[in-house]
Structures are given as C-alpha cells and as structure tokens.
Design a protein around this motif. Sequence first.
Motif, short mmCIF file in Angstrom:
data_model
loop_
_atom_site.label_atom_id
_atom_site.label_comp_id
_atom_site.label_asym_id
_atom_site.label_seq_id
_atom_site.Cartn_x
_atom_site.Cartn_y
_atom_site.Cartn_z
N LYS A 38 0.89 -1.18 -0.10
CA LYS A 38 -0.13 -0.08 -0.09
C LYS A 38 0.85 1.32 -0.04
O LYS A 38 0.56 2.23 -0.79
CB LYS A 38 -0.89 0.01 1.31
N TYR A 39 2.01 1.26 0.59
CA TYR A 39 2.68 2.39 0.75
C TYR A 39 3.44 2.67 -0.52
O TYR A 39 3.50 3.73 -1.00
CB TYR A 39 3.88 2.10 1.86
N GLU A 40 3.75 1.44 -1.20
CA GLU A 40 4.36 1.74 -2.58
C GLU A 40 3.36 2.49 -3.62
O GLU A 40 3.64 2.96 -4.56
CB GLU A 40 4.83 0.57 -3.07
N GLU A 41 2.14 1.74 -3.40
CA GLU A 41 1.23 2.08 -4.37
C GLU A 41 0.80 3.74 -4.29
O GLU A 41 0.53 4.28 -5.40
CB GLU A 41 -0.16 1.38 -4.03
N THR A 42 1.17 4.21 -2.93
CA THR A 42 0.93 5.86 -2.93
C THR A 42 1.77 6.30 -3.28
O THR A 42 1.75 7.73 -3.68
CB THR A 42 0.43 6.14 -1.45
N PHE A 43 3.08 5.88 -3.65
CA PHE A 43 4.20 6.54 -4.25
C PHE A 43 3.80 7.21 -5.42
O PHE A 43 4.39 8.33 -5.67
CB PHE A 43 5.38 5.58 -4.15
N SER A 45 0.97 8.12 -6.95
CA SER A 45 0.26 9.06 -6.78
C SER A 45 0.82 10.50 -6.17
O SER A 45 0.51 11.64 -6.65
CB SER A 45 -1.00 8.87 -5.74
N ALA A 46 1.79 10.44 -5.27
CA ALA A 46 2.36 11.51 -4.40
C ALA A 46 3.36 12.06 -5.40
O ALA A 46 3.77 13.11 -5.30
CB ALA A 46 3.07 10.98 -3.05
N TRP A 48 3.54 11.85 -8.78
CA TRP A 48 3.23 11.86 -10.30
C TRP A 48 3.65 13.13 -11.33
O TRP A 48 4.24 12.86 -12.29
CB TRP A 48 1.53 11.94 -10.34
N LYS A 62 -7.19 11.67 -12.22
CA LYS A 62 -7.23 10.57 -11.44
C LYS A 62 -5.87 9.74 -11.48
O LYS A 62 -5.54 9.33 -12.88
CB LYS A 62 -8.34 9.66 -11.23
N TYR A 64 -4.13 6.25 -9.51
CA TYR A 64 -3.77 5.36 -8.36
C TYR A 64 -3.45 4.12 -8.78
O TYR A 64 -3.44 3.76 -10.25
CB TYR A 64 -5.07 4.97 -7.46
N HIS A 66 -3.56 0.12 -8.10
CA HIS A 66 -3.99 -1.52 -7.63
C HIS A 66 -3.60 -2.46 -8.18
O HIS A 66 -3.62 -2.68 -9.32
CB HIS A 66 -5.67 -1.32 -7.56
#
Length: 109
Positions: A38-43, A45-46, A48, A62, A64, A66
């Motif tokens: 989950k941490y890597e997935e938000t990387f 977006s943060a 971009w 958008k 994201y 998954h």
Amino acid sequence: MDSPFYPKRIKPSTRKESSHSLKEVIESMLKVYKIQGKYEETFVSAHWEEIMGKPIAARTQKVYVHQQKLFLQINSAPLKKELMMAKQKMIDLINKHAKSELIKDVVFL
C-alpha cells in the motif's frame, strides 16, 4: 551561557551496534504490518508530477495504483492517445523512479 536560546553544546554520540537508522526501522515496520504494498502504491500518486512533469500532471484527473496496475484518467484526448502509445516507456520510467517493479500495466479510464 545556559538558556533556551543558547543550549549547551552536546558532543556527537557514536551509535551503538544494536541501533538502527530511521529508514531501516520504518522499512521493517512496513513489512511487519504488511503495508509495504500500500505504501508503494501511494508513491506514484504522491510523485506523479515529479515523474511525468507538470504538463501531463495538469491534465491528469485521477492517478491510483491497485495490484500493480496504474489507473489514469486523462482529460485530454490527444495526450491520452500519446500516453497509450508510450505505455511501456511510462511503465519503465515509473519503475525506475520507484526503484522497484511497482507497475506492470497501465489502464486508462
């Protein structure tokens, strides 16, 4: 002088052999609580705008991730078409920036 504005000089301490860096502690915590993915997935977006640049980020609605798929909603049809044609290059760029194989596919919404 010993006041809040002029604190005492503290000698730099040497680390004990059993101590760990903050980075190591955070990485082990992410693994223990099983939230590394989950941490890597938000990387993405943060970061971009940093990864793709301001012009692309400005036209992205958008972003994201998954299950190693990057989902993008782009509000410019020509840009969307261009990114579709450069999908693998974009995947390589994101993975290089993340320093891991974070993305395997891109889905345009």
